[in-house]
Scaffold this motif. Structure first.
Motif, PDB file in Angstrom:
ATOM      1  N   GLN A 280       0.897  -1.221   0.049  1.00 36.76           N
ATOM      2  CA  GLN A 280       0.000   0.015  -0.004  1.00 36.76           C
ATOM      3  C   GLN A 280       0.957   1.241  -0.062  1.00 36.76           C
ATOM      4  O   GLN A 280       2.042   1.178   0.580  1.00 36.76           O
ATOM      5  CB  GLN A 280      -1.066   0.149   1.338  1.00 36.76           C
ATOM      6  N   LYS A 281       0.386   2.312  -0.768  1.00 39.54           N
ATOM      7  CA  LYS A 281       1.421   3.680  -0.587  1.00 39.54           C
ATOM      8  C   LYS A 281       1.436   4.200   0.565  1.00 39.54           C
ATOM      9  O   LYS A 281       2.671   4.780   0.731  1.00 39.54           O
ATOM     10  CB  LYS A 281       0.653   4.554  -1.659  1.00 39.54           C
ATOM     11  N   GLU A 282       0.699   3.791   1.516  1.00 39.28           N
ATOM     12  CA  GLU A 282       0.853   4.136   3.067  1.00 39.28           C
ATOM     13  C   GLU A 282       1.620   3.295   3.787  1.00 39.28           C
ATOM     14  O   GLU A 282       2.098   3.949   4.939  1.00 39.28           O
ATOM     15  CB  GLU A 282      -0.341   4.391   3.696  1.00 39.28           C
ATOM     16  N   LEU A 283       2.202   2.146   3.272  1.00 43.01           N
ATOM     17  CA  LEU A 283       2.872   1.182   4.203  1.00 43.01           C
ATOM     18  C   LEU A 283       4.134   1.933   4.603  1.00 43.01           C
ATOM     19  O   LEU A 283       4.959   2.368   3.686  1.00 43.01           O
ATOM     20  CB  LEU A 283       3.257  -0.040   3.182  1.00 43.01           C
ATOM     21  N   ALA A 284       4.692   1.514   5.919  1.00 43.78           N
ATOM     22  CA  ALA A 284       5.825   1.985   6.503  1.00 43.78           C
ATOM     23  C   ALA A 284       6.584   0.850   6.952  1.00 43.78           C
ATOM     24  O   ALA A 284       5.843  -0.068   7.168  1.00 43.78           O
ATOM     25  CB  ALA A 284       5.647   3.100   7.479  1.00 43.78           C
ATOM     26  N   VAL A 285       7.882   1.145   7.008  1.00 40.31           N
ATOM     27  CA  VAL A 285       8.727  -0.020   7.648  1.00 40.31           C
ATOM     28  C   VAL A 285       8.298  -0.560   9.206  1.00 40.31           C
ATOM     29  O   VAL A 285       8.193  -1.811   9.415  1.00 40.31           O
ATOM     30  CB  VAL A 285      10.192   0.424   7.705  1.00 40.31           C
ATOM     31  N   GLN A 286       7.725   0.669  10.068  1.00 41.85           N
ATOM     32  CA  GLN A 286       7.240   0.189  11.112  1.00 41.85           C
ATOM     33  C   GLN A 286       5.945  -0.903  11.150  1.00 41.85           C
ATOM     34  O   GLN A 286       5.735  -1.549  12.034  1.00 41.85           O
ATOM     35  CB  GLN A 286       6.693   1.539  11.987  1.00 41.85           C
ATOM     36  N   ASP A 287       5.173  -0.791   9.922  1.00 43.17           N
ATOM     37  CA  ASP A 287       4.079  -1.613   9.758  1.00 43.17           C
ATOM     38  C   ASP A 287       4.590  -3.179   9.373  1.00 43.17           C
ATOM     39  O   ASP A 287       4.086  -4.081   9.980  1.00 43.17           O
ATOM     40  CB  ASP A 287       3.241  -1.250   8.789  1.00 43.17           C
ATOM     41  N   VAL A 288       5.675  -3.053   8.635  1.00 44.46           N
ATOM     42  CA  VAL A 288       6.299  -4.222   8.431  1.00 44.46           C
ATOM     43  C   VAL A 288       6.661  -5.048   9.540  1.00 44.46           C
ATOM     44  O   VAL A 288       6.439  -6.255   9.794  1.00 44.46           O
ATOM     45  CB  VAL A 288       7.343  -4.097   7.298  1.00 44.46           C
TER      46      VAL A 288
END
Length: 570
Positions: free
Chosen positions: A102-110
């Motif tokens: 998703q374009k909003e995906l951040a490394v913190q989400d991963v």
């Protein structure tokens, strides 16, 4: 009372997912192309898919020491390597953990997803390499691997791995095949859902029976409209298509109005259309849509949220008048009900209970089961495979799954005598209004009414808590239609006047309107919690806009008075 699917039941699975897909598929040639990349034109046949998946399983087991049910995370853009990786993980007996792009995906989400799943390795590709490396560093150096850059992985020297298989129901029921993440969009925290081999196979067994009768596997072509990291998309395009033998076109970006021409270029017959994609397609003008040959489109399917009839009709109109069917399911249960012939489904129905599904509707106050046509919370279970619940969250398991295997869906609605399911709202999106103990009203009903206003392209209604009075204020978040976007103040005034006339009594829109350019998303679902947070942030802006609207109304009245005066003078 219990509602039991009237469709043919499914047998209790006794296999693993990899074996099931390749041994239970329809008979078609091994050289059938199953995947084609849109831009690179790279292809992957059935035979290549099975062979390379087993080779990738060998790499996981021998090089990275992956064991049965070890979680393997996938963070990669769509390519022909994606189905190889996905199926290779299953062939190794490991657990698939998809991370949707998703374009909003951040490394913190991963990192959060991988920590929750306990991932042992992260599979990636060039597009996501930097984020994958950063996540690895934050996770104490977890291995990162890109199979597309490894020439030895798929060379003749790498043998096929055949060291994992399941042949009994007990093992299929106890072996975890997938770890999926709930959206968290309905008020609770995000949770990691366990899906066993048995559950996934039972779901695919039911899904394959819902395919439209006019499906022609030897001629049809499907389009993967969003990241294969979304579990529902992978189920369709790395599962159902393999069983049927239907090629899938893979894109480098999500499908929307700007790349609409891909339908004509590949003669696409089926598209999965989640609500955000539907809004984009519905917003296309007839002239734009006519530029592309969409005569090949036969089947459209949506899921994730109830869709307004106006949006659904606009999507169908722009896509060869194919009916937009609806699938109802959850991350915990997968498929529950589907419109198998949308043209004859009762108005407002989310479809009929599919093969193997049992349901109950319970009164939200007494908890007692109710009969056909009576609203309450809908509970479901699968007679062929028990739901496995959440990983590492005993409290959520106890509150969501009961001792008899029923999943408390949190969906509010009813079921009729023919097992047609009618979803009125999420339990947490019912809005309590009125004095005293209050009563519940449905946000969906308010949305359907507001959508009739010509200024509205899309609308979401949610209850915004007002701690001062202890009630939720029904508030409408509106995306304006194209012709009204340059007249926001006028649109706001018109909407307010319209609401005063049409939404009265308990349905009064006490929270008013908030005009937004787009809706915040979690996955392909609309994030209602984020919308509620907008109310405070936009309070000053909304007040200013309201003042502008009132000024506009006053100016209009003055002009009308002047025109009347001039007419009298003449």
């Amino acid at each position: 009372m219990r509602f039991i699917s009237k469709l043919a039941g499914v047998t209790r699975p006794r296999s693993d997912v990899f074996t099931y897909l390749f041994e239970s598929r329809r008979s078609y040639p091994a050289d059938r192309v199953l995947y084609r990349e849109d831009k690179s034109k790279a292809t992957l046949t059935l035979a290549e898919l099975e062979h390379k998946s087993r080779q990738f399983a060998t790499v996981l087991v021998e090089r990275f020491n992956i064991q049965v049910m070890d979680p393997v995370a996938v963070l990669a853009s769509d390519s022909i390597y994606y189905p190889i990786v996905y199926l290779g993980i299953l062939a190794a007996g490991a657990t698939v953990q998809l991370i949707p792009l998703q374009k909003e995906l951040a490394v913190q989400d991963v990192v959060a997803r991988m920590k929750a799943a306990g991932s042992k390795i992260l599979i990636t590709n060039a597009a996501m390499q930097d984020m994958a490396n950063e996540a690895s560093q934050l996770l104490s150096g977890i291995p990162v691997y890109d199979p597309s850059k490894d020439e030895t992985a798929f060379s003749d020297g790498t043998l096929e791995f055949c060291g994992f298989s399941i042949s009994d129901h007990s093992s299929a029921e106890s072996t975890v095949g997938f770890l999926n993440r709930t959206s968290g969009s309905t008020g609770g925290k995000m949770k990691t859902v366990i899906t066993t081999h048995s559950h996934f196979i039972a779901t695919l067994d039911a899904t394959v029976r819902t395919v439209p009768q006019n499906t022609d596997p030897d001629q049809d072509v499907w389009l993967s409209t969003l990241s294969l990291g979304f579990f529902i998309n992978a189920k369709l395009n790395i599962g159902l298509n393999i069983l049927l033998g239907i090629p899938v076109v893979l894109m480098n970006e999500p499908f929307h109005a700007a790349n609409f021409d891909i339908i004509g270029r590949h003669r696409i017959s089926f598209l999965f259309i989640p609500p955000p994609v539907a809004i984009s397609i519905a917003g296309m003008s007839a002239a734009e849509a006519r530029k592309v040959d969409v005569s090949s489109v036969k089947w459209l399917l949506s899921a994730g949220a109830a869709m307004h009839e106006g949006v659904s009709k606009a999507v169908s109109k722009n896509l060869n008048d194919a009916h937009l069917d609806l699938e109802w399911g959850t991350s915990e249960t997968l498929l529950i009900a589907m419109q198998m012939d949308g043209h004859s489904s009762p108005p407002g129905s989310a479809g009929r209970l599919v093969n193997g599904i049992e349901a109950m509707v319970v009164d939200t106050y007494t908890g007692e089961p109710v009969g056909p046509g009576i609203d309450g919370e809908i509970l479901v279970r699968n007679s062929a495979a028990r739901f496995a619940g959440y990983k590492g969250d005993q409290a959520a398991n106890q509150s969501t799954f009961d001792g008899d295997g029923w999943f408390h869906s949190g969906d509010y609605g009813s079921i009729d005598d023919n097992n047609n399911v009618f979803i009125k709202d999420r339990m947490k999106e019912l809005i309590r209004v009125g004095s005293g103990y209050g009563v519940h009203i449905s946000a969906v009903e308010l949305e359907s009414a507001i959508f009739e206003h010509p200024a509205v392209a899309e609308v979401i209604v949610t209850g915004v808590p007002n701690p001062r009075i202890g009630l939720d204020l029904p508030t409408a978040f509106v995306i304006l239609s194209l012709e009204w976007q340059s007249r926001r103040a006028e649109a706001l005034l018109s909407l307010q006047q319209w609401a005063q006339k049409h939404l009265v009594g308990l349905q009064t829109l006490t929270g008013g309107f908030v005009i937004v350019d787009k809706f915040p998303l979690i996955g392909f679902k609309i994030n209602r919690r984020a919308l509620k947070a907008l109310v405070t942030a936009t309070k000053t802006m909304e007040q200013t806009t309201l003042e502008q609207a009132r000024a506009l109304e006053q100016n209009t009245q003055m002009l009308d008075a002047e025109r009347s005066s001039l007419t009298t003078a003449v």
